[in-house]
Design a protein around this motif. Structure first.
Motif, PDB file in Angstrom:
ATOM      1  N   VAL A   1       0.815  -1.222   0.000  1.00 46.02           N
ATOM      2  CA  VAL A   1       0.000   0.000   0.000  1.00 46.02           C
ATOM      3  C   VAL A   1       0.848   1.271   0.000  1.00 46.02           C
ATOM      4  CG1 VAL A   1      -2.008  -1.093   1.076  1.00 46.02           C
ATOM      5  CG2 VAL A   1      -0.180  -0.184   2.517  1.00 46.02           C
ATOM      6  N   ASP A   2       1.996   1.258  -0.676  1.00 44.81           N
ATOM      7  CA  ASP A   2       2.799   2.474  -0.706  1.00 44.81           C
ATOM      8  C   ASP A   2       2.070   3.610  -1.408  1.00 44.81           C
ATOM      9  OD1 ASP A   2       3.004   0.708  -2.791  1.00 44.81           O
ATOM     10  OD2 ASP A   2       5.141   0.998  -3.153  1.00 44.81           O
ATOM     11  N   ALA A   3       1.284   3.293  -2.465  1.00 42.65           N
ATOM     12  CA  ALA A   3       0.516   4.343  -3.142  1.00 42.65           C
ATOM     13  C   ALA A   3      -0.583   4.884  -2.230  1.00 42.65           C
ATOM     14  CB  ALA A   3      -0.085   3.794  -4.435  1.00 42.65           C
ATOM     15  N   LEU A   4      -1.177   4.019  -1.411  1.00 44.17           N
ATOM     16  CA  LEU A   4      -2.213   4.455  -0.469  1.00 44.17           C
ATOM     17  C   LEU A   4      -1.617   5.376   0.592  1.00 44.17           C
ATOM     18  CD1 LEU A   4      -5.055   4.287   0.758  1.00 44.17           C
ATOM     19  CD2 LEU A   4      -4.325   2.222   1.955  1.00 44.17           C
TER      20      LEU A   4
ATOM     21  N   GLU B   1      -1.011  13.123   1.052  1.00 38.93           N
ATOM     22  CA  GLU B   1      -1.358  14.283   0.233  1.00 38.93           C
ATOM     23  C   GLU B   1      -2.695  14.890   0.655  1.00 38.93           C
ATOM     24  OE1 GLU B   1      -1.239  13.323  -3.881  1.00 38.93           O
ATOM     25  OE2 GLU B   1       0.865  12.717  -3.880  1.00 38.93           O
ATOM     26  N   LEU B   2      -3.610  14.048   1.133  1.00 38.39           N
ATOM     27  CA  LEU B   2      -4.943  14.529   1.497  1.00 38.39           C
ATOM     28  C   LEU B   2      -5.036  15.027   2.939  1.00 38.39           C
ATOM     29  CD1 LEU B   2      -7.203  11.832  -0.211  1.00 38.39           C
ATOM     30  CD2 LEU B   2      -6.926  14.224  -0.899  1.00 38.39           C
TER      31      LEU B   2
ATOM     32  N   VAL C   1      12.471  -5.505  -1.901  1.00 42.77           N
ATOM     33  CA  VAL C   1      12.618  -4.145  -1.407  1.00 42.77           C
ATOM     34  C   VAL C   1      11.655  -3.953  -0.243  1.00 42.77           C
ATOM     35  CG1 VAL C   1      13.328  -3.229  -3.643  1.00 42.77           C
ATOM     36  CG2 VAL C   1      10.899  -3.278  -3.025  1.00 42.77           C
ATOM     37  N   PRO C   2      11.959  -3.017   0.669  1.00 46.45           N
ATOM     38  CA  PRO C   2      10.997  -2.724   1.746  1.00 46.45           C
ATOM     39  C   PRO C   2       9.866  -1.841   1.227  1.00 46.45           C
ATOM     40  CG  PRO C   2      12.953  -1.365   1.985  1.00 46.45           C
ATOM     41  CD  PRO C   2      13.222  -2.273   0.832  1.00 46.45           C
ATOM     42  N   ALA C   3       8.650  -2.144   1.646  1.00 46.15           N
ATOM     43  CA  ALA C   3       7.496  -1.348   1.231  1.00 46.15           C
ATOM     44  C   ALA C   3       6.410  -1.473   2.293  1.00 46.15           C
ATOM     45  CB  ALA C   3       6.967  -1.821  -0.124  1.00 46.15           C
ATOM     46  N   PRO C   4       5.607  -0.428   2.495  1.00 42.88           N
ATOM     47  CA  PRO C   4       4.500  -0.525   3.465  1.00 42.88           C
ATOM     48  C   PRO C   4       3.447  -1.519   2.970  1.00 42.88           C
ATOM     49  CG  PRO C   4       4.388   1.551   2.260  1.00 42.88           C
ATOM     50  CD  PRO C   4       5.671   0.900   1.869  1.00 42.88           C
ATOM     51  N   THR C   5       3.082  -2.424   3.824  1.00 38.69           N
ATOM     52  CA  THR C   5       2.089  -3.433   3.465  1.00 38.69           C
ATOM     53  C   THR C   5       0.991  -3.483   4.525  1.00 38.69           C
ATOM     54  OG1 THR C   5       3.277  -5.219   4.591  1.00 38.69           O
ATOM     55  CG2 THR C   5       3.805  -4.834   2.268  1.00 38.69           C
ATOM     56  N   LEU C   6      -0.188  -3.945   4.093  1.00 42.84           N
ATOM     57  CA  LEU C   6      -1.345  -4.054   4.978  1.00 42.84           C
ATOM     58  C   LEU C   6      -1.818  -5.509   4.985  1.00 42.84           C
ATOM     59  CD1 LEU C   6      -3.700  -3.005   6.692  1.00 42.84           C
ATOM     60  CD2 LEU C   6      -4.872  -2.370   4.570  1.00 42.84           C
TER      61      LEU C   6
ATOM     62  N   GLU D   1      -4.235  -0.817  -3.411  1.00 43.04           N
ATOM     63  CA  GLU D   1      -2.934  -0.636  -4.052  1.00 43.04           C
ATOM     64  C   GLU D   1      -2.974   0.419  -5.143  1.00 43.04           C
ATOM     65  OE1 GLU D   1      -2.005  -4.593  -5.280  1.00 43.04           O
ATOM     66  OE2 GLU D   1      -1.320  -5.214  -3.286  1.00 43.04           O
ATOM     67  N   THR D   2      -4.189   0.688  -5.665  1.00 39.40           N
ATOM     68  CA  THR D   2      -4.367   1.724  -6.690  1.00 39.40           C
ATOM     69  C   THR D   2      -5.487   2.658  -6.220  1.00 39.40           C
ATOM     70  OG1 THR D   2      -3.853   0.022  -8.338  1.00 39.40           O
ATOM     71  CG2 THR D   2      -4.671   2.134  -9.171  1.00 39.40           C
ATOM     72  N   PRO D   3      -5.161   3.594  -5.328  1.00 41.56           N
ATOM     73  CA  PRO D   3      -6.202   4.421  -4.690  1.00 41.56           C
ATOM     74  C   PRO D   3      -7.059   5.220  -5.664  1.00 41.56           C
ATOM     75  CG  PRO D   3      -4.106   4.661  -3.557  1.00 41.56           C
ATOM     76  CD  PRO D   3      -3.829   3.902  -4.802  1.00 41.56           C
ATOM     77  N   LEU D   4      -6.565   5.494  -6.886  1.00 43.84           N
ATOM     78  CA  LEU D   4      -7.373   6.244  -7.838  1.00 43.84           C
ATOM     79  C   LEU D   4      -8.649   5.505  -8.204  1.00 43.84           C
ATOM     80  CD1 LEU D   4      -4.674   7.729 -10.276  1.00 43.84           C
ATOM     81  CD2 LEU D   4      -6.049   8.943  -8.565  1.00 43.84           C
ATOM     82  N   LEU D   5      -8.637   4.172  -8.060  1.00 42.96           N
ATOM     83  CA  LEU D   5      -9.843   3.405  -8.342  1.00 42.96           C
ATOM     84  C   LEU D   5     -10.969   3.746  -7.361  1.00 42.96           C
ATOM     85  CD1 LEU D   5      -8.335  -0.124  -9.081  1.00 42.96           C
ATOM     86  CD2 LEU D   5      -9.263   1.509 -10.743  1.00 42.96           C
ATOM     87  N   LEU D   6     -10.597   4.258  -6.179  1.00 46.40           N
ATOM     88  CA  LEU D   6     -11.602   4.600  -5.173  1.00 46.40           C
ATOM     89  C   LEU D   6     -12.447   5.795  -5.590  1.00 46.40           C
ATOM     90  CD1 LEU D   6      -9.447   4.212  -1.932  1.00 46.40           C
ATOM     91  CD2 LEU D   6     -11.076   2.581  -2.890  1.00 46.40           C
ATOM     92  N   LEU D   7     -11.997   6.540  -6.611  1.00 45.68           N
ATOM     93  CA  LEU D   7     -12.775   7.681  -7.081  1.00 45.68           C
ATOM     94  C   LEU D   7     -14.091   7.234  -7.694  1.00 45.68           C
ATOM     95  CD1 LEU D   7      -9.928   9.813  -8.742  1.00 45.68           C
ATOM     96  CD2 LEU D   7     -10.987  10.130  -6.499  1.00 45.68           C
TER      97      LEU D   7
END
Length: 544
Positions: free
Chosen positions: A344-347, A353-354, A503-508, A536-542
């Motif tokens: 969830v790095d994009a999340l 940003e919000l 690689v290290p990345a934030p995960t849920l 993983e693709t927060p733009l889909l939540l729009l």
């Protein structure tokens, strides 16, 4: 003048009984209509019970900690013919003149129904909230309870506040009450918080006296003894001085005597010829002494309990309801739990940003609204996870609403307030509603209706450091999603050269429990994939 009895009203939908947690008034207190007189805990919430009368408290019929069926009499009031309660018999015979602004309130001459002492002066407001034990201590110390600053919940006066006022130190420290309620593993004696404990620790005090060699117990001879109205009534009936009853139980630092202790002490006085050893334990007690019914103050019994270190906590109210609900769910719906992990790095970036915009609107933005929107996307695609199995009708109801329950840990157990119509609300609106419901759940201020109508539930054990779990479904729902902690973990990604690298990345971490009678494992996995895709693709939540 008439005496009116007041019955425990229906304090919630379908509630048949409640635990009387604490009295907010004592005999002799003046009350107004709609003034809270008691706190009652039901299987849904902690509520205040308001008076239906203007009058004076005549008698309390229920002890703190008792379970009371709806419709049982809990208190009575003295009501004048014109609807006002007389504070004293003298007031009825000779009305007092109106007081000037500078006059001090006249002391209430009504004798205390329990111990015969003169009650404290009426407060100007008549709305001082204090338990009977605190009022009794105020009388003994000569303190006007209306002048004491309360540190308990809602400004309630505790015994520690009374002592502090008597010593000239003002009110007692509430122990961080301004910081808000915090979950605790079990009810304990809170000292100055004003809430009586359901747990009585024994063996911690040396006030109790051992039985003498002659068989009769030595009088304790205390100056101050706390007891419920029912206990004092038993003491009067049996001709026992409460200050002489041995006990090792305390409330707010003062000796506390129970009905059992009074009866045991009275029995010992009536039959002093039967000797008891100075120290009694379960192994050496004579056949005539039952270890379970021996006087509470017997030194040996105390030592045995203290040595075992056991405590007894009542299993009732919200905790019992949670237990029954979990039992019903676990033994009715065959549970299967599906585990997966979303990167969830994009999340994380989207939330960062919000956050400034959310803060500008006075909203604390967490990850929960994003997860809720992702879940709705999955439920729309796989409606069997948003359903209810009605066994008697032999049908599965696919719900048209998306009402998500959010599990909240409170000091009384797990509450699940419901956010309705998640599909119709924006991220900031959801964040604000979730924060409000969670805060009121911890403060025990939720209405029963706010915990009904859920179609799917979420539990966030990651908030306290968990990763994976096997959540129990909030029956009769058919699924629940557990959220682990968002942390950096090893993730396999494609490198610049096309090779895979770790690689290290934030995960849920996600833990999805389903009712296997309704939902197949493959459907659960596909639902989880849809949720992860949107996280993983927060733009889909729009689109949600």
């Amino acid at each position: 003048m008439t005496v009116e009895e007041f019955k425990l009203p229906d304090v919630g939908e379908g509630v048949a009984e409640g635990e009387l947690v604490s009295w907010l008034v004592a005999p002799g207190d003046r009350v107004e209509e709609d003034q809270p007189v008691a706190e009652v805990e039901t299987d849904k919430a902690l509520v205040e019970v308001p008076s239906s009368y203007d009058g004076t408290v005549e008698e309390l019929f229920v002890d703190e900690g008792d379970m009371v069926p709806v419709g049982d009499v809990i208190i009575s009031f003295r009501i004048d013919e014109d609807g006002d309660g007389g504070a004293t018999a003298e007031a009825e015979a000779e009305p007092e003149p109106e007081a000037d602004a500078g006059d001090e309130p006249a002391p209430d001459a009504t004798a205390d129904a329990d111990d015969g002492t003169t009650s404290e002066p009426d407060t100007p407001s008549g709305r001082t909230f204090a338990p009977p034990s605190a009022r009794r201590l105020a009388r003994e110390l000569g303190v006007d309870v209306g002048a004491v600053d309360g540190s308990g919940p809602g400004g309630r006066v505790t015994e520690a506040d009374v002592r502090a006022h008597a010593e000239g130190g003002g009110s007692a420290d509430a122990g961080g009450a301004d910081d808000g309620p915090e979950p605790r593993p079990a009810p304990t004696d809170t000292g100055s918080t004003g809430r009586k404990s359901a747990v009585s620790k024994r063996g911690d005090s040396s006030d109790g006296a051992s039985a003498t060699a002659a068989g009769a117990p030595e009088p304790a001879g205390r100056e101050t003894t706390l007891a419920t109205p029912a206990t004092r009534k038993v003491a009067r009936e049996r001709g026992v001085d409460l200050d002489d009853v041995p006990t090792d139980e305390t409330r707010d630092g003062e000796a506390f005597v129970t009905v059992d202790a009074v009866n045991a002490y009275a029995d010992a006085l009536e039959s002093p010829s039967e000797p008891e050893p100075a120290t009694v334990d379960a192994d050496t007690a004579p056949a005539t002494v039952d270890a379970d019914t021996a006087p509470d103050a017997t030194a040996a019994t105390d030592a045995a309990v203290s040595a075992e270190g056991d405590e007894t906590v009542p299993y009732r109210g919200v905790r019992r309801t949670i237990g029954k609900q979990m039992e019903r769910s676990k033994y009715t719906a065959p549970h299967v739990t599906h585990h997966d992990t979303a990167a969830v790095d994009a999340l994380v970036e989207a939330r960062e940003e919000l956050k400034p915009k959310a803060e500008a609107e006075g909203v604390k933005l967490t990850y929960m609204p994003f997860v809720m929107k992702a879940i709705v996307a999955g439920l729309k695609e796989y409606p069997y996870l948003n359903s209810e199995l009605r066994e008697d009708d032999e049908e599965i109801v696919l719900k048209g609403d998306y009402n998500l329950g959010i599990a909240v840990a409170t000091d009384a157990g797990l509450m699940v307030p419901v956010v309705e119509d998640v599909d119709e609300k924006g991220l900031f609106e959801l964040a604000d509603e979730v924060n409000d419901l969670a805060a009121r759940a911890r403060e025990r201020k939720l209405k029963p209706a706010e915990m009904k109508g859920g179609t799917f539930s979420i539990t966030n054990f990651g908030a306290i450091g968990g990763e994976y779990a096997t959540p129990i479904i909030n029956y009769p729902e058919t699924a629940i999603l557990g959220l682990g902690a968002i942390e950096e973990r090893p993730v396999v990604r494609e490198g610049d050269g096309g090779d895979s690298e770790v690689v290290p990345a934030p995960t849920l971490p996600l833990s999805l429990s389903i009712d296997h009678r309704v939902v197949d494992g493959a459907v659960a996995a596909e639902f989880a994939n849809t949720v992860m895709e949107h996280l993983e693709t927060p733009l889909l939540l729009l689109n949600e």
